[in-house]
Structure formats: C-alpha cells, structure tokens
Design an enzyme around this catalytic site. Structure first.
Site, PDB file in Angstrom:
ATOM      1  N   ASN A  78      -1.663 -17.132  -2.146  1.00 38.12           N
ATOM      2  CA  ASN A  78      -1.055 -16.647  -1.046  1.00 38.12           C
ATOM      3  C   ASN A  78      -2.456 -16.765  -0.007  1.00 38.12           C
ATOM      4  O   ASN A  78      -2.537 -16.940   1.159  1.00 38.12           O
ATOM      5  CB  ASN A  78      -0.637 -15.289  -1.056  1.00 38.12           C
ATOM      6  CG  ASN A  78      -0.337 -14.661   0.036  1.00 38.12           C
ATOM      7  OD1 ASN A  78       0.413 -15.214   1.090  1.00 38.12           O
ATOM      8  ND2 ASN A  78      -1.151 -13.464   0.547  1.00 38.12           N
ATOM      9  N   LYS A  86      -7.912   3.721  -3.681  1.00 38.43           N
ATOM     10  CA  LYS A  86      -7.276   2.423  -3.356  1.00 38.43           C
ATOM     11  C   LYS A  86      -7.557   1.243  -4.120  1.00 38.43           C
ATOM     12  O   LYS A  86      -8.650   0.994  -4.305  1.00 38.43           O
ATOM     13  CB  LYS A  86      -7.547   2.406  -1.803  1.00 38.43           C
ATOM     14  CG  LYS A  86      -6.213   1.255  -1.178  1.00 38.43           C
ATOM     15  CD  LYS A  86      -5.227   2.148  -0.854  1.00 38.43           C
ATOM     16  CE  LYS A  86      -4.079   1.127   0.024  1.00 38.43           C
ATOM     17  NZ  LYS A  86      -3.328   0.401  -1.453  1.00 38.43           N
ATOM     18  N   SER A  90      -4.194  -2.731   4.238  1.00 35.73           N
ATOM     19  CA  SER A  90      -3.139  -1.697   3.564  1.00 35.73           C
ATOM     20  C   SER A  90      -3.606  -0.221   3.979  1.00 35.73           C
ATOM     21  O   SER A  90      -2.573   0.813   4.080  1.00 35.73           O
ATOM     22  CB  SER A  90      -3.805  -1.672   1.955  1.00 35.73           C
ATOM     23  OG  SER A  90      -2.948  -2.650   1.418  1.00 35.73           O
ATOM     24  N   LYS A 131     -16.174  -1.914  -1.346  1.00 34.73           N
ATOM     25  CA  LYS A 131     -15.407  -2.589  -0.207  1.00 34.73           C
ATOM     26  C   LYS A 131     -14.799  -1.735   0.700  1.00 34.73           C
ATOM     27  O   LYS A 131     -14.778  -1.906   1.993  1.00 34.73           O
ATOM     28  CB  LYS A 131     -14.076  -3.436  -1.040  1.00 34.73           C
ATOM     29  CG  LYS A 131     -13.556  -4.250  -0.146  1.00 34.73           C
ATOM     30  CD  LYS A 131     -12.268  -5.031  -0.624  1.00 34.73           C
ATOM     31  CE  LYS A 131     -12.659  -5.649  -1.964  1.00 34.73           C
ATOM     32  NZ  LYS A 131     -11.757  -6.520  -2.694  1.00 34.73           N
ATOM     33  N   LYS A 182      -8.365   0.454  -9.300  1.00 37.41           N
ATOM     34  CA  LYS A 182      -7.444  -0.800  -9.838  1.00 37.41           C
ATOM     35  C   LYS A 182      -6.664  -0.723 -10.890  1.00 37.41           C
ATOM     36  O   LYS A 182      -6.885   0.488 -11.565  1.00 37.41           O
ATOM     37  CB  LYS A 182      -8.515  -1.838  -9.970  1.00 37.41           C
ATOM     38  CG  LYS A 182      -8.079  -3.180  -9.717  1.00 37.41           C
ATOM     39  CD  LYS A 182      -8.137  -3.517  -8.203  1.00 37.41           C
ATOM     40  CE  LYS A 182      -7.933  -5.095  -8.033  1.00 37.41           C
ATOM     41  NZ  LYS A 182      -8.025  -5.263  -6.515  1.00 37.41           N
ATOM     42  N   THR A 200      -5.422 -10.645   3.834  1.00 33.38           N
ATOM     43  CA  THR A 200      -6.785 -11.024   3.041  1.00 33.38           C
ATOM     44  C   THR A 200      -7.280 -12.663   3.741  1.00 33.38           C
ATOM     45  O   THR A 200      -8.783 -12.538   4.033  1.00 33.38           O
ATOM     46  CB  THR A 200      -6.542 -11.438   1.682  1.00 33.38           C
ATOM     47  OG1 THR A 200      -6.135 -10.118   0.900  1.00 33.38           O
ATOM     48  CG2 THR A 200      -7.944 -11.734   0.971  1.00 33.38           C
TER      49      THR A 200
END
Length: 428
Positions: free
Chosen positions: A219, A68, A356, A92, A104, A188
């Site tokens: 954001n 992910k 997510s 993470k 990523k 986040t």
C-alpha cells in the site's frame, strides 16, 4: 540481546544521547519498555481443528499520552521485533509532536494461509486476549503489515462488544463507515512524499533528473510510487516479496499497480499482453533492486534489508526509509562514511501515525474532516518537523537520523521532567 533487533535499534538512542542534556534517570527509563504482553490465541479453524497462535503487545512509553502503534500479522513476528517497533513508535510520535507514546503489536502467523473467517476469529481472539491492555485513553492499535481497515473494524467491534458500548476510538485505520478518517489509507505514502519533496528541494535535486527505486510495492510503496511519478520523478524499479522489475527509462506506475492488483505480483507486469510493448524491462530480485545506480532508494518493505553484507554495494545517493528499520545500525555507519544521505523512518513514515492521530481526534470530537483538510493538516505537520530536523542536523553537523532522535529526545525529556521523579517507593 547483542544480536537482537531491539539491541540494534537501541544503538540509535545511544548516539543521540551525546547531543542532549538529560538526567540519568530519564535516559535509563527510555532504555526499557513500560510493559509487554504475550498471549496465546486459540482459533477454531474451518476444518474443525483448534490452532493456537502467539500474540504480542508492547507499550514502550506513555509519558506524552496513551500509547499508539500498529498490529502486524507476519511469520517473523516476535517479542523482540514488537519491542523494537514500539521503541521506534515512541520516538516517531515525539518527533511529530503527537500526544502519544509508542506501542506495537503483532501475531506470529502467515495470514495468506487463513480464510477470511479464520482471519476474523484470529483478530477477535487477539482483542479478547489484550482487551485490558488497550483502550482509547490507554493504547490505540492501528494497521501495519498484513492488517487493514477490515481487520481494524473487527477489532473495534470486538472491543465494543466486550465493553458493551460503541468504542470507535479504540483503534484507528478503520473503515470510513465505522468512524475511520479520510486519507488514512494513503497517509504513510503521502507523508513520505511531503518529506521527500522538501529534502530534494534543499539538495537542488529536481524531479525530472531524479531516478527512484522502491523496494516494497504494498500500500505505502505503490501509493508513493504513483505520487512520485505524477510529480515528474522517474521511478525505474519496484519490487514485492516475489521479485521486481526495472526499466531504465521509467515504469508506467498506473499499469504496474493495475497488474499487481490483478496478478498479485509485479513480476507479471511486463510479461503479459500489450503492456510488454510499453517499455523495455528487466526482471530483478529484491536484492538487486537495492544495489541499482539510482538517485533515490526507498526501502518500503520490512526491517533489516540493508546490512553490513550489502551496505558497500548500495549506489543510491539518498535513502528514504518508508519501512521501519530497513537499515541496521552497522550498515548506517558504512553508508554515512560513503556519503550516502539517509532520511530516517521515524520521520519519513510518520504520516500514518499522524493521520491516525487525526482519526482519534475526530472520533472523540464527533466532527469529521474532508480529505483536503486531512492532507493539509498532514502536510503542515510533516513540513514543520522536517524543517526542524534539517536545521538541527545542519547546526550540530550530524546525520538526519541522529537529528531526528535528538529532536524526539528533547520532547520526551521535557515531558518526563515535567512529571517529576515519580519515585513512590523510595524511602529515606
């Protein structure tokens, strides 16, 4: 590799390995990505010319589940950077106990120079190039720097075209109309806010007496600034790529957000119209914001913002890393020696990947949650893992960063050991 971002990131792993009991085989596996893909993406530009863009996708470790991680569009994107980000994502996901490994992706591009149609062709071309590398049970991309729900929607649609079936679970961070999750766009920042509230309470640092500076007013940074202001914290400075603003008595964050959205720069906020009369202010640079005398500093922009060159000038008592890797390993040591407490990225900014995960679960089950349900589940997860890492930090007398890596390593080691040696090619 000595001066690479990945080599620097790997030093955090080396420090944490001193506090865990893992086999040499396990530690050796965690030092290298499982697979890396570099692709060339041809895009027909609006003027008829053909331009080739370089794209990347790295799957670091999939022991705990499909990988992910986000996709970023930026001029500095490289294989080294993407590998480092995939490495951080691996830990993470383990820290938050998500059934994922880390990945990523990215494209080397200045997205601001592309039209909307060119951006769509680029996004669909990227999926064409990596389609065999991703999938709902293999690797699930998500938004990152300069990517958003619209781009994720294009990617999901292109993958579905290739597979000849609707595949909502192939990416997360999609528009709600295409199977996205409520709360994903603010996840986040919301997750970071939960972590900050827990840590500040443990340190007896009360909101009304706490000043905050935020580098990065995108954001995540803007949403977090508003959450903090609403909770009573005094947000005195914010900045974006063009510069920043500082007001000793605190900024009017809703006005800053409004002007940022209309003017595309926070520098314009206190220089036009009636807003100029709200508070006295100063125009500052990103570098100056980092050295302000505040209680809490929040790097929410890009990596490597605090280095050996400026670590000794940092005056904040606490640093919460909303960006990925904003502090180099060498700067880490300097800040620790100076008694500055760092709350690491692999915990602080994990709200995004957590929601997510919620989106992926909702796509697979066909049952969708309310915003209240999403935020409650997020809060429970962030609080539980923050408490675990805090306790580990106190028990072993180590930094929160090292404790977070130890926490993740324990879970990764357990999963790797449970799968066995997997030495299929070893002969007696």
């Amino acid at each position: 590799m000595s001066d690479s971002l990945f080599a620097d990131a790997s030093q955090r792993l080396e420090r944490a390995l001193k506090y865990v009991c893992l086999s040499e085989d396990t530690t050796e596996r965690l030092k290298f990505p499982k697979s890396s893909l570099v692709v060339s993406i041809p895009v027909r530009m609006d003027n008829g010319s053909l331009k080739i863009f370089q794209g990347y996708r790295v799957r670091y470790d999939d022991t705990r589940g499909p990988t992910k991680g986000g996709v970023r569009y930026y001029t500095s994107v490289s294989l080294d950077e993407v590998t480092s980000l995939a490495f951080w994502m691996t830990f993470k996901c383990a820290v938050l106990n998500l059934p994922f490994g880390g990945a990523k992706g990215g494209i080397t591009v200045n997205p601001k120079e592309l039209s909307k149609l060119e951006l769509e062709r680029l996004s669909r071309g990227y999926v064409d190039a990596i389609a065999d590398f991703i999938g709902p049970d293999i690797d699930i991309p998500a938004p990152d720097v300069y990517t958003n729900p619209m781009i994720m929607g294009w990617m999901m649609d292109q993958y579905s075209i290739i597979r000849r079936q609707l595949c909502t679970g192939v990416v997360t961070g999609k528009p709600i109309a295409l199977g996205g999750s409520l709360g994903r766009d603010t996840a986040t920042a919301t997750g970071a806010f939960f972590v900050l509230e827990i840590i500040m309470a443990k340190l007896s640092q009360f909101p009304a007496n706490t000043t905050v500076a935020i580098q990065g007013f995108g954001n995540a940074g803007a949403t977090l600034a508003q959450l903090l202001a609403q909770a009573g914290y005094k947000v005195v400075a914010v900045s974006d790529s063009q510069g920043g603003i500082y007001a000793k008595n605190g900024l009017d964050i809703p006005s800053v957000r409004q002007f940022k959205e209309s003017n595309k720069s926070v520098k314009a906020v206190y220089c036009e119209g009636s807003v100029c009369n709200i508070v006295e202010h100063d125009i500052i640079s990103n570098e100056e914001l980092l050295t302000l005398d505040v209680d809490v500093l929040i790097p929410a922009a890009l990596e490597n913002q605090i280095t050996v060159e400026n670590a000794k000038t940092i005056k904040a008592k606490y640093i919460f890393e909303v960006a990925n890797g904003p502090i180099t390993s060498e700067a880490d040591r300097i800040l620790e020696e100076r008694g500055i407490r760092i709350i690491p990225d692999i915990l602080v900014n994990a709200g995004g990947v957590t929601v997510s995960y919620f989106e992926w679960v909702q796509n697979r089950s066909g049952l969708y949650w309310t915003l209240e349900e999403v935020n409650l589940r997020l809060k429970q997860k962030m609080i539980a893992e923050t408490e675990e890492i805090w306790s580990l930090s106190q028990e072993l007398a180590i930094s929160m960063r090292t404790a977070a890596y130890v926490h993740g390593l324990n879970r990764l080691g357990e999963a790797i050991n449970a799968k066995g040696t997997r030495d299929f090619y070893l002969k007696n």
